[in-house]
Design an enzyme around this catalytic site. Sequence first.
Site, PDB file in Angstrom:
ATOM      1  N   HIS A 193       0.819  -1.215   0.000  1.00  0.00           N
ATOM      2  CA  HIS A 193       0.000   0.000   0.000  1.00  0.00           C
ATOM      3  C   HIS A 193       0.853   1.265   0.000  1.00  0.00           C
ATOM      4  O   HIS A 193       2.059   1.228   0.268  1.00  0.00           O
ATOM      5  CB  HIS A 193      -0.942  -0.005   1.208  1.00  0.00           C
ATOM      6  CG  HIS A 193      -0.248   0.055   2.547  1.00  0.00           C
ATOM      7  ND1 HIS A 193       0.147   1.238   3.132  1.00  0.00           N
ATOM      8  CD2 HIS A 193       0.086  -0.925   3.412  1.00  0.00           C
ATOM      9  CE1 HIS A 193       0.713   0.985   4.295  1.00  0.00           C
ATOM     10  NE2 HIS A 193       0.691  -0.320   4.497  1.00  0.00           N
ATOM     11  N   CYS A 209       3.025  -5.158   6.668  1.00  0.00           N
ATOM     12  CA  CYS A 209       2.644  -4.695   5.331  1.00  0.00           C
ATOM     13  C   CYS A 209       3.857  -4.111   4.607  1.00  0.00           C
ATOM     14  O   CYS A 209       4.851  -3.740   5.219  1.00  0.00           O
ATOM     15  CB  CYS A 209       1.538  -3.655   5.420  1.00  0.00           C
ATOM     16  SG  CYS A 209      -0.056  -4.341   5.920  1.00  0.00           S
TER      17      CYS A 209
END
Length: 235
Positions: A193, A209
């Site tokens: 992301h 992440c």
Amino acid sequence: MLSRRSFTMSSLSLLAPGLAGCGGGGSIVALPEIAAPRGPSLTRTLARPNYAQVYVEYPGERFAVPAIDYQSIEPRYLRQTVEFRRPEPPGSIVVDPGSYHLYFVESQGVATRYGVGVGREGFGWTGQAKINMKRDWPDWVPPQEMIERDPQIRAQLEPTSRGPGVRGGPKSPLGARTLYLFGEGRDLGYRIHGTTEPYTVGTNVSSGCIRMINQDIIHLYARVALGTPVTVLPA
């Protein structure tokens, strides 16, 4: 004994769909361990874009994507085309946490390389996944265990369609685009992301992440199809 970088399927503990552990803390997900060959090490740069044009304010977005001072970021973490010495086919993604790089394989022997931020100590992981969902300016909905670990998060939360979180936009920790990683038919809770903190690329900063500069995740997002395989190498 298991470590957070080496898991067995018997220890699998998956997050509920839509609950990303990105931003401050979250559940650790067990993935199948992968073996050698090791990641690309000293890859040769083949081409670089004009960074003065790449990292400017991004046009045509629902929310502003500010320009970044690319000269404040180590050149090795800026987007470039490089040699790629692994066997993954074109269209694949390979993440090398040890060098803080994500590779999108363009063709045999060639990849686009981006700088990334990866999991901080205790939150790194290794394994294989697929991109089964993509979202433009997504809401961030932290798991309850993250909120309990960091109560200050609670003050940032507001109602979203999936529960208390931060609505998609300039304040969302997921940035301008998110690619959702699935394995064994389920959402693993990990994401690739964008970020509101572009200068953290090249560091161990997340809860597992893979975070990218917004201009870079927008570039990658437009080229990635659903079903794209993702390999995260040992750090």
